[in-house]
Write a protein that holds these residues in place. Structure first.
Motif, PDB file in Angstrom:
ATOM      1  N   VAL A  32       0.865  -1.185   0.000  1.00 36.43           N
ATOM      2  CA  VAL A  32       0.000   0.000   0.000  1.00 36.43           C
ATOM      3  C   VAL A  32       0.901   1.233   0.000  1.00 36.43           C
ATOM      4  CG1 VAL A  32      -1.770   1.279   1.268  1.00 36.43           C
ATOM      5  CG2 VAL A  32      -1.770  -1.231   1.314  1.00 36.43           C
ATOM      6  N   THR A  33       0.685   2.166  -0.911  1.00 32.30           N
ATOM      7  CA  THR A  33       1.493   3.387  -0.905  1.00 32.30           C
ATOM      8  C   THR A  33       1.188   4.189   0.355  1.00 32.30           C
ATOM      9  OG1 THR A  33       1.573   3.475  -3.321  1.00 32.30           O
ATOM     10  CG2 THR A  33       2.037   5.519  -2.145  1.00 32.30           C
ATOM     11  N   PHE A  34       2.245   4.604   1.058  1.00 30.15           N
ATOM     12  CA  PHE A  34       2.115   5.283   2.351  1.00 30.15           C
ATOM     13  C   PHE A  34       2.623   6.711   2.234  1.00 30.15           C
ATOM     14  CE2 PHE A  34       3.927   6.700   6.371  1.00 30.15           C
ATOM     15  CZ  PHE A  34       2.960   6.351   7.308  1.00 30.15           C
ATOM     16  N   LYS A  35       1.809   7.666   2.673  1.00 32.89           N
ATOM     17  CA  LYS A  35       2.222   9.074   2.694  1.00 32.89           C
ATOM     18  C   LYS A  35       2.154   9.581   4.125  1.00 32.89           C
ATOM     19  CE  LYS A  35       3.342  13.190   1.362  1.00 32.89           C
ATOM     20  NZ  LYS A  35       4.732  13.470   0.919  1.00 32.89           N
ATOM     21  N   LEU A  36       3.306  10.005   4.649  1.00 36.19           N
ATOM     22  CA  LEU A  36       3.380  10.491   6.026  1.00 36.19           C
ATOM     23  C   LEU A  36       2.877  11.934   6.107  1.00 36.19           C
ATOM     24  CD1 LEU A  36       4.438   9.837   8.932  1.00 36.19           C
ATOM     25  CD2 LEU A  36       6.544  11.031   8.257  1.00 36.19           C
ATOM     26  N   ILE A  37       2.036  12.203   7.101  1.00 39.27           N
ATOM     27  CA  ILE A  37       1.545  13.553   7.375  1.00 39.27           C
ATOM     28  C   ILE A  37       2.346  14.121   8.539  1.00 39.27           C
ATOM     29  CG2 ILE A  37      -0.456  14.952   8.010  1.00 39.27           C
ATOM     30  CD1 ILE A  37      -0.578  13.576   5.229  1.00 39.27           C
ATOM     31  N   THR A  38       2.998  15.246   8.313  1.00 37.61           N
ATOM     32  CA  THR A  38       3.881  15.811   9.335  1.00 37.61           C
ATOM     33  C   THR A  38       3.365  17.121   9.915  1.00 37.61           C
ATOM     34  OG1 THR A  38       5.181  16.928   7.617  1.00 37.61           O
ATOM     35  CG2 THR A  38       5.911  14.734   8.298  1.00 37.61           C
ATOM     36  N   HIS A  39       2.332  17.697   9.316  1.00 36.84           N
ATOM     37  CA  HIS A  39       1.797  18.966   9.821  1.00 36.84           C
ATOM     38  C   HIS A  39       1.011  18.732  11.109  1.00 36.84           C
ATOM     39  CE1 HIS A  39       2.849  20.777   5.972  1.00 36.84           C
ATOM     40  NE2 HIS A  39       2.253  19.766   5.386  1.00 36.84           N
ATOM     41  N   LYS A  40       1.180  19.607  12.067  1.00 36.40           N
ATOM     42  CA  LYS A  40       0.448  19.481  13.325  1.00 36.40           C
ATOM     43  C   LYS A  40      -1.048  19.711  13.134  1.00 36.40           C
ATOM     44  CE  LYS A  40       4.305  20.745  16.339  1.00 36.40           C
ATOM     45  NZ  LYS A  40       4.799  21.693  17.369  1.00 36.40           N
ATOM     46  N   THR A  41      -1.407  20.351  12.031  1.00 40.29           N
ATOM     47  CA  THR A  41      -2.819  20.643  11.774  1.00 40.29           C
ATOM     48  C   THR A  41      -3.448  19.660  10.792  1.00 40.29           C
ATOM     49  OG1 THR A  41      -2.112  22.254  10.102  1.00 40.29           O
ATOM     50  CG2 THR A  41      -2.615  23.096  12.311  1.00 40.29           C
ATOM     51  N   GLY A  42      -2.831  18.503  10.608  1.00 41.02           N
ATOM     52  CA  GLY A  42      -3.423  17.461   9.780  1.00 41.02           C
ATOM     53  C   GLY A  42      -3.093  17.594   8.308  1.00 41.02           C
ATOM     54  N   ILE A  43      -3.766  16.791   7.513  1.00 43.32           N
ATOM     55  CA  ILE A  43      -3.475  16.694   6.089  1.00 43.32           C
ATOM     56  C   ILE A  43      -3.778  18.009   5.368  1.00 43.32           C
ATOM     57  CG2 ILE A  43      -5.776  15.765   5.546  1.00 43.32           C
ATOM     58  CD1 ILE A  43      -4.420  13.997   3.419  1.00 43.32           C
ATOM     59  N   THR A  44      -2.933  18.332   4.393  1.00 42.63           N
ATOM     60  CA  THR A  44      -3.142  19.500   3.540  1.00 42.63           C
ATOM     61  C   THR A  44      -3.376  19.040   2.105  1.00 42.63           C
ATOM     62  OG1 THR A  44      -0.812  19.758   2.944  1.00 42.63           O
ATOM     63  CG2 THR A  44      -1.554  20.824   4.991  1.00 42.63           C
TER      64      THR A  44
END
Length: 424
Positions: free
Chosen positions: A162-174
């Motif tokens: 499964v392609t995985f994309k890490l979310i690093t923003h403290k305010t969630g996905i952009t």
């Protein structure tokens, strides 16, 4: 025509919304025994949130771009999944009921929960979540994409594809996160050359290319011959660049790793000739980098936790992209120090102890998309090698032909080691 995954999945806490929807914080309930009935929806300064009716500090705020992302996926007929380890499914479902996204067909706002086809909210490995989604949908893992804020959950990419994309923003996905994840998924599809198992054909992959050798056991060899990755198992064999297929350009190095730290029953040991199913795809569509052994980005899979291993892998991915514009999916080449056991008589090898050897790391998604193996027993490999018909490939001679990025630090490392003009 732009393509999209068949299924796009989202984590909740830290991804779809920020802060943690923690059921244990609901103490003074307005409605006893039904924590979800103690949620209320509020908006403030354009932010959408749900909160505890009695304790307003116990809240979560929806990521600003999340409704737009949901609308985009619905417009593209993509199946939407929620995969969360939150311990309170009813609470999460109620929050998703309060939050809304525009229906691209009717132009009216609807509860986000109405768009969700696979609702996996359970405190267990996300491998389990995706196993169930695959069973229900009948779709392969490579048609799926997940957005998540925890490196640990990279395991769904490492072990299932499964392609995985890490979310690093403290305010969630952009929105930028979303498009970056879609782009990475498309990159994985561009290198996908379906494995042809019809061996009635004279050559099922006529444009194949030999790219190296790997030492393995009988189970690993069967998987590689079928164009598959090796099934995961806990191992004491080091994987210093993360989990992947470690390929040698010298068949004797592969013979060593076929034997090292394995059962000494020679009948179970194998050497695989590793092929790219299509030489043009391998050369021109797949990123490659030759990286020097930098401890800051190397993994210790023997002593580290799953979280630590995944974090290191993601740090390496980020560094290669930011420093050298090498984006996933990529293959990594490196130099490895001579290992003293290589000189032991039992291995029957003649590897120069004064030189490092080359390794190529093929990460699991690339194995799935592009590779397969031709199997030899260790005995067969030894005999063929003596005839000169298992040639050394010498990766350093293919830097230009294979479009391998060689950073200055890699060349400097070779010079420091006395490997002058190594990349000719």
């Amino acid at each position: 025509m732009l393509t999209y995954p068949k299924i796009v999945a989202f984590d909740l806490d830290g991804t779809a919304w920020y802060q943690w929807l923690n059921g244990k914080k609901f103490k003074n309930l307005v409605v006893p025994h039904q924590k979800e009935d103690n949620l209320e929806y509020v908006t403030h300064n354009g932010q959408h949130s749900v909160r505890d009716k009695r304790n307003h500090q116990n809240n979560v705020i929806l990521a600003t771009d999340f409704p737009r992302i949901i609308t985009e996926l619905v417009m593209r007929d993509v199946h939407i999944a929620i995969v969360s380890r939150n311990t309170d499914k009813a609470l999460c479902d109620r929050a998703l009921y309060y939050f809304q996204a525009k229906d691209p067909k009717t132009k009216e706002d609807r509860s986000i929960i109405e768009y969700i086809e696979y609702d996996e909210v359970k405190n267990e490995s996300k491998l389990n979540h995706f196993h169930r989604i695959k069973g229900w949908s009948g779709l392969p893992y490579h048609e799926m994409l997940i957005f998540d804020d925890l490196p640990l959950n990279l395991e769904v990419e490492t072990w299932e594809g499964v392609t995985f994309k890490l979310i690093t923003h403290k305010t969630g996905i952009t929105w930028d996160d979303f498009m970056s994840g879609i782009s990475e998924w498309r990159g994985n599809q561009r290198i996908n050359v379906p494995f042809n198992s019809d061996f009635r054909l004279l050559d099922p992959h006529p444009n194949k290319m030999l790219i190296g050798y790997v030492g393995t056991d009988i189970d690993g060899a069967k998987a590689y011959a079928a164009g598959e990755r090796r099934p995961f198992s806990k191992t004491t064999r080091p994987a210093r660049w993360g989990y992947g297929l470690y390929v040698a350009d010298n068949p004797q190095v592969a013979m060593f790793f076929a034997q090292w730290k394995r059962d000494k029953n020679i009948s179970q040991l194998r050497v695989c000739k590793v092929y790219a199913r299509d030489r043009d795809t391998f050369k021109n569509k797949l990123a490659k980098v030759w990286f020097w052994p930098n401890p800051a980005y190397m993994t210790d899979n023997v002593h580290s936790s799953k979280q630590q291993i995944a974090s290191k892998q993601l740090e390496l991915d980020k560094h290669l992209q930011e420093a050298f514009d090498v984006k996933k999916p990529y293959i990594l080449f490196s130099r490895h120090n001579y290992m003293p056991p290589m000189g032991q008589q039992e291995y029957q090898l003649s590897i120069n102890p004064n030189k490092r050897f080359n390794e190529m790391v093929i990460y699991p998604q690339i194995q799935d998309a592009l590779m397969y193996g031709h199997v030899l027993t260790l005995t067969e490999a030894r005999k063929i090698h003596m005839t000169g018909k298992l040639p050394k490939i010498q990766y350093e001679h293919h830097v230009k032909d294979w479009n391998i990025v060689v950073p200055p630090a890699t060349k400097q490392d070779c010079e420091r080691r006395g490997e002058h003009n190594f990349f000719k």
